[in-house]
Design a protein around this motif. Structure first.
Motif, short mmCIF file in Angstrom:
data_model
loop_
_atom_site.label_atom_id
_atom_site.label_comp_id
_atom_site.label_asym_id
_atom_site.label_seq_id
_atom_site.Cartn_x
_atom_site.Cartn_y
_atom_site.Cartn_z
N THR A 292 0.85 -1.20 0.00
CA THR A 292 0.00 0.00 0.00
C THR A 292 0.88 1.24 0.00
OG1 THR A 292 -0.11 0.15 2.42
CG2 THR A 292 -1.74 -1.25 1.33
N GLY A 293 0.31 2.35 -0.46
CA GLY A 293 1.05 3.60 -0.46
C GLY A 293 1.44 4.03 0.95
N THR A 294 0.50 3.88 1.89
CA THR A 294 0.80 4.24 3.28
C THR A 294 1.89 3.34 3.84
OG1 THR A 294 -1.48 4.98 3.60
CG2 THR A 294 -0.19 4.53 5.57
N GLY A 295 1.86 2.06 3.49
CA GLY A 295 2.88 1.13 3.97
C GLY A 295 4.26 1.49 3.44
N ILE A 296 4.34 1.85 2.17
CA ILE A 296 5.62 2.26 1.59
C ILE A 296 6.15 3.50 2.30
CG2 ILE A 296 6.71 3.18 -0.50
CD1 ILE A 296 4.81 1.42 -2.13
#
Length: 516
Positions: A292-296
């Protein structure tokens, strides 16, 4: 005389560049929730429940919104937040809700910024650190009960951090206070805040976690310190007794009982965390990964943070790290917990980064120009107000008060139709809006994840994707469809080719069909 001259010069210098930095930071924080429309997920069913509570004078414990789980019991722990949301709506509609949402977030991060400045001694570096960590929290700034607990979490962190220094004896105890020692340090605020928190949202357990970690860390630190170098009498006299924190921590634990379910609220929260539908189907409850973008963004931040801590000129406070590590573990376990980790790590990061830059006298700038800059920034905030921005001709994703995908027109078409479906199938977020806008229309499913069995959620996902759709539609006796054109494209493609279904409404986001 010198003190009066200094005070006079400071008054003449107002506003300084430091004031500009602080004001600009808080203004940017305020604008984020103001410019983003309300998403149709959790918001509407909370509003509808608040309406029920105010109109009936009781907290619902039996489901009356759905036809699939009608009559089943459920726990409505966030009742106070729901009453607050609906009360604000009655007073000023959606604009007032957005304004209060912005104010709550500014209050929380304003307190956090002040803590960063107090601990690092660097205003501008604290502002930069805060602004750079904020994007990790944006996904949790939606209008919902959790947001109302942000100031409470920060308040717990601030109170415990300040008292920690009193317990260490690094600050002089107040000499002129008339309060007894047990009431000094403002720990008595913790149980009062907890009474509010436990009725707002299940994150109240994080407040208890902060208290327990602080007490355990201080106890360990004092024990190890006494073994190495026993403190002298002067140090002992300055230290606040640890039993004060234990006492107020115990009172705070008792404050958890001040809610409609008493001690049962703990069972609800921990049971929710072990519910399969919650942990496997809700994206924000899933483990943090690079998918996910947030995870990255999170893992990139962790890498940078590790480098900063390794090469720091100032070693982090061990008690700070005792707080940081458990909250980092929580953030790894669920995307929604990144918010709390960021709040805890931000003051630590501000201290460490500020140590790289030697203190020097900062320029105050030209007060008149500083005032102009603050005025321009303030004007931007005024333009973002929910009473102003709709008339500015901005794109819908910014200019509207409600997200464009909110099915307002589609639900109105459903209500205007001469006949209603008895068993409507719809997107989960649409169920939330239906509960609010068309409470007379029972829903198939909605964001109350724990209410619905895991197999029903699986059927919901399969049906929306068009997998075994005919069999599932028959099993649930579905005679109406209110579909999200994007998320339920598989089912939509099937029924559009089926002459048994009649199209009654369609727009860019939503399609409404009924059986012929």
């Amino acid at each position: 005389m010198a003190t009066q001259t200094l005070a006079t010069s400071r008054r003449k210098a107002f506003p300084t560049l430091d004031h500009v930095w602080i004001f600009a930071a808080l203004a940017l924080i305020a604008m984020r929730p103001l410019v983003l429309p309300i998403q149709p997920h959790d918001f509407w069913w909370h509003m509808a429940t608040g309406r029920v509570i105010i109109e009936t004078g009781s907290i619902p414990i039996i489901d009356s919104f759905s036809y699939t789980q009608a009559g089943e019991t459920f726990i409505n722990q966030a009742w106070l937040a729901q009453v607050l949301m609906y009360g604000l709506y009655q007073l000023g509609g959606v604009p007032l809700i957005l304004l209060v949402q912005s104010g709550i977030i500014v209050l929380a991060y304003g307190m956090l910024l002040r803590l960063c400045i107090e601990r690092s001694g660097a205003v501008r570096m604290s502002v930069l650190v805060l602004l750079l960590t904020l994007p990790l929290s944006f996904d949790n700034w939606n209008v919902r009960p959790q947001t109302y607990t942000l100031p409470l979490f920060v308040a717990f962190l601030v109170l415990l951090t300040h008292w920690r220094e009193r317990a260490r004896g690094t600050v002089e105890p107040p000499a002129d206070t008339k309060l007894p020692p047990l009431l000094q340090g403002r720990l008595w605020l913790l149980p009062l805040l907890m009474v509010l928190w436990v009725n707002l949202h299940g994150t109240f357990v994080l407040g208890g976690m902060l208290v327990a970690l602080t007490f355990g860390g201080l106890l360990l630190e004092r024990w190890l310190g006494n073994r190495r170098t026993p403190p002298d009498e002067a140090t002992r006299a300055r230290r606040a007794p640890l039993w004060h924190l234990f006492f107020w921590g115990a009172i705070t634990a008792l404050a958890l009982l001040v809610n409609p379910r008493g001690v049962g609220v703990l069972g609800y929260v921990f049971g929710l965390l072990n519910t399969s539908a919650v942990t496997t189907l809700v994206a924000e409850w899933s483990p943090t990964t690079t998918r996910t973008g947030t995870g990255i963004l999170f893992f990139s931040f962790i890498i940078v943070l590790a480098g900063i801590l390794i090469y720091s000129r100032r070693r982090p406070d061990p008690l700070d790290m005792l707080l940081v590590l458990p909250f980092c573990w929580l953030a790894l376990g669920a995307l929604r917990n990144i918010l709390w980790f960021v709040i805890v790590i931000t003051p630590v990061l501000a201290i460490v980064v500020a140590a790289w830059f030697p203190p020097r006298r900062s320029s105050t700038g030209v007060p008149f120009l500083n005032g102009i800059v603050m005025g321009v920034v303030g004007l931007l905030v005024l333009l973002a107000l929910p009473w102003v921005k709709p008339v500015l001709g901005l794109p819908p994703q910014v200019g509207e008060l409600l997200a464009p995908e909110t099915p307002q027109a589609a639900v109105q078409a459903l209500q205007d139709a001469p006949e209603r479906p008895a068993h409507l199938f719809h997107a989960m977020s649409y169920g939330s809006y239906l509960i609010w806008a068309a409470p007379e229309q029972p829903v198939f499913i909605d964001p109350r994840i724990e209410l619905y069995p895991y197999n029903q959620w699986q059927d919901y996902i399969r049906m929306g994707a068009g997998v075994d759709a005919d069999e599932l539609l028959r099993r649930y006796n579905i005679d109406g469809l209110l579909l999200d054109n994007k998320q339920q494209a598989g089912l939509l493609a099937l029924v559009q080719r089926d002459p048994a279904w009649k199209l009654l409404y369609q727009d860019e986001y939503t399609t409404y069909l009924v059986q012929r």
